[in-house]
Scaffold this active site. Structure first.
Site, PDB file in Angstrom:
ATOM      1  N   HIS A  65       0.826  -1.212   0.000  1.00  0.00           N
ATOM      2  CA  HIS A  65       0.000   0.000   0.000  1.00  0.00           C
ATOM      3  C   HIS A  65       0.858   1.259   0.000  1.00  0.00           C
ATOM      4  CE1 HIS A  65      -2.664  -3.132   1.753  1.00  0.00           C
ATOM      5  NE2 HIS A  65      -3.518  -2.573   0.930  1.00  0.00           N
ATOM      6  N   HIS A  66       2.118   1.139  -0.463  1.00  0.00           N
ATOM      7  CA  HIS A  66       2.966   2.340  -0.445  1.00  0.00           C
ATOM      8  C   HIS A  66       2.409   3.401  -1.377  1.00  0.00           C
ATOM      9  CE1 HIS A  66       4.397   0.366  -4.078  1.00  0.00           C
ATOM     10  NE2 HIS A  66       4.960   1.491  -4.426  1.00  0.00           N
ATOM     11  N   LYS A  71      -3.319  -2.310  -7.455  1.00  0.00           N
ATOM     12  CA  LYS A  71      -3.728  -2.610  -8.831  1.00  0.00           C
ATOM     13  C   LYS A  71      -3.270  -3.987  -9.222  1.00  0.00           C
ATOM     14  CE  LYS A  71      -5.380  -0.976 -12.736  1.00  0.00           C
ATOM     15  NZ  LYS A  71      -6.121  -2.242 -12.878  1.00  0.00           N
ATOM     16  N   LYS A  95       6.275  -4.448 -10.636  1.00  0.00           N
ATOM     17  CA  LYS A  95       5.988  -4.049 -12.023  1.00  0.00           C
ATOM     18  C   LYS A  95       5.596  -2.573 -12.093  1.00  0.00           C
ATOM     19  CE  LYS A  95       3.441  -7.152 -13.991  1.00  0.00           C
ATOM     20  NZ  LYS A  95       2.360  -7.980 -14.568  1.00  0.00           N
ATOM     21  N   LYS A 107      -3.548  -8.661  -6.589  1.00  0.00           N
ATOM     22  CA  LYS A 107      -3.974  -9.667  -7.565  1.00  0.00           C
ATOM     23  C   LYS A 107      -5.127 -10.453  -6.964  1.00  0.00           C
ATOM     24  CE  LYS A 107      -2.141 -11.252 -11.389  1.00  0.00           C
ATOM     25  NZ  LYS A 107      -1.642 -10.273 -12.325  1.00  0.00           N
ATOM     26  N   SER A 363      -3.690   0.322 -18.341  1.00  0.00           N
ATOM     27  CA  SER A 363      -4.728   0.379 -17.300  1.00  0.00           C
ATOM     28  C   SER A 363      -4.646   1.708 -16.548  1.00  0.00           C
ATOM     29  CB  SER A 363      -4.539  -0.750 -16.286  1.00  0.00           C
ATOM     30  OG  SER A 363      -5.126  -1.939 -16.749  1.00  0.00           O
TER      31      SER A 363
END
Ligand code: GLU
Length: 472
Positions: A65-66, A71, A95, A107, A363
């Site tokens: 959560h940095h 995503k 990524k 994910k 995205s």
């Protein structure tokens, strides 16, 4: 799919540790970056079309959560489990950091083989899964934003967006709760092919460096390169398509039903039509069949693109892999031990967390479009076009020549959404490749591209924690 005694998340962490050892960050900070922050495991009943009831298992992991939102895609596959979603969420964290997309990693997955369910059943599963995410605050434009992955696509994303919208009631940014949506429902032009196109841009950049190609005994450029693709899903198909359009020769394809090979080249579109008609790639005219699907990975070629699932190149087959370049379209296709062996042999492995980042990059563009509520190019397209026309007219006047109408129409064109998406993606992939390569070179042969890209990601994430004042 496991061909390794080590869990997938452990594989990712081994890669992380190798890179972390090359940095000077505090061990506690490194530990915070490495751990998977939250995992939600849900179970719910599905009434199947035949009236029977089945228990469905789903997960969503938020690794870091940095940056918010987190995503990452949602996959529908029978191998889905907690370890896998954590590993894949971690890969999303790295990524995003590598390509400078300002998200944390996540994910999700549902343990089903989508082929065994009707469209109605898949819709019920997807909507219930979304509802469960919503209940636990695991979805939202500023919280956690899913996307397509193995076994899911635009259709599932539209079910997710619709379910979320109906739950939040009048939230103006609701459509930004998921990406990879159909274009008429808040999606963006270019998202479908984004991962495949990103792979093409990244490999093309790698192949443009003569010094590196010389070491591999290859010429520069894509034209004439012999490629093998594993998986003809969204990623593999589009990657193959862009390579073939640039003059590469598709000499081998592996799918779940088997592998085929042809030294003179396989026509991709004809193969897709053959598979649609017969349900299989096998017996495609002009090709020979290999004993099994995995044997396709061992075809001697210039570029191998594994674009299916994880752990397909492992200690058991790495010695038989004859590709000079491996572009990891899938997430985690190479185990850490196999990766080391390939590096020692001088194979150029272009790692997943970089080379398949085109999907999340576009995205990000979709998410920005949803939050800004305006299509890219809408404001400037006509202005640009007229500016180009004025320049052309000025050139005509000063040189006393006339451009043909065809040249004027070709040159004086304002960018539309797809142009901007392609250009943003190309810039991201090309620039990032050069950075990763420079980082790898700075370690004097001690770091492959994977380790270099992890170093970059770690530095980036560490900076966030220090900026937040959490770590000194
Ligand atoms: N599932 C894709 C990936 O593994 C895309 C994720 C996204 O767009 O959020 O990178």
């Amino acid at each position: 799919m496991s061909n390794s005694p080590i869990s997938f998340f452990e594989q990712v962490n081994r890669n992380f540790d190798k890179a972390a050892a090359l940095t000077k960050h505090h061990p506690t900070l490194l530990n915070q970056i490495r751990e998977c922050n939250s995992v939600y495991h849900m179970c719910f009943p599905l009434r199947r079309d035949d009236g029977t009831i089945e228990v469905i298992h789903g997960w969503r992991a938020e690794h870091s959560h940095h940056k918010l939102p987190t995503k990452g895609g949602i996959r529908y596959a029978l191998d889905v489990n907690e370890d896998e979603v954590c590993a894949l969420a971690a890969l999303m964290t790295y990524k995003c950091a590598i390509v400078h997309v300002p998200f944390g990693g996540a994910k999700g997955g549902v343990c089903i083989d989508a082929k065994n369910y009707s469209v109605g059943e898949l819709e019920r599963i997807t909507r219930r899964y979304t509802f469960e995410l919503y209940r636990k605050n695991f979805i939202g434009p500023g919280v956690d934003v899913p996307a397509p992955d193995f076994g899911t696509g635009a259709r599932e994303m539209s079910w997710i967006a619709d379910t979320y919208q109906s739950l939040v009631n009048n939230e103006v940014d609701a459509l930004a709760c998921v990406t990879g949506k159909p274009v008429p429902f808040g999606g963006i032009n270019g998202r479908t092919e984004a991962t495949g196109l990103g792979i093409f841009f990244g490999v093309r950049e790698a192949c443009s460096i003569s010094e590196d190609m010389k070491k591999l005994g290859l010429s520069t450029g894509i034209e004439g390169k012999r490629i093998v693709v594993q998986g003809l899903g969204n990623v593999g198909y589009h990657a193959a398509k862009f390579f073939c359009e640039a003059g590469a020769i598709l000499i081998g394809v592996c799918e779940r039903e088997g592998a085929i090979q042809s030294s003179t080249g396989i026509n991709l579109e004809e193969l897709m039509a053959h598979r649609k008609a017969t349900g299989s790639i096998m017996s495609f005219p002009g090709t020979t069949s290999l004993p099994d699907s995995a044997a396709g990975l061992e075809i001697p070629c210039d570029i191998l693109i594994p674009a299916a699932l994880e752990n397909v190149i492992h200690e058991g087959n790495v010695d038989r892999i004859k590709a000079k370049i491996i572009a990891e379209g899938a997430n985690g296709p190479t185990t850490s031990a196999a990766s080391e062996a390939l590096f020692k042999r001088g194979v150029l492995v272009i790692p997943d967390a970089y080379i398949n980042a085109g999907g999340v990059t576009v995205s990000y563009f979709e998410w920005l479009k949803n939050l800004s509520h305006v299509r890219f190019g809408r404001m400037e397209k006509r202005f640009e076009e007229q500016a180009f026309r004025r320049i052309l007219r000025a050139i005509e006047e000063s040189t006393e020549t006339n451009f043909s109408q065809e040249s004027i129409d070709r040159i004086a064109r304002g960018a539309d959404e797809k142009d901007l998406v392609y250009s943003g993606l190309e810039e991201t992939m090309c620039r990032t490749y050069q950075k990763i390569r420079a980082t790898a070179l700075s370690f004097d042969g001690r770091a492959d591209l994977r380790t270099a890209s992890f170093v970059q990601a770690i530095d980036m994430i560490a900076l966030c924690y220090t900026d937040m004042g959490i770590f000194p």
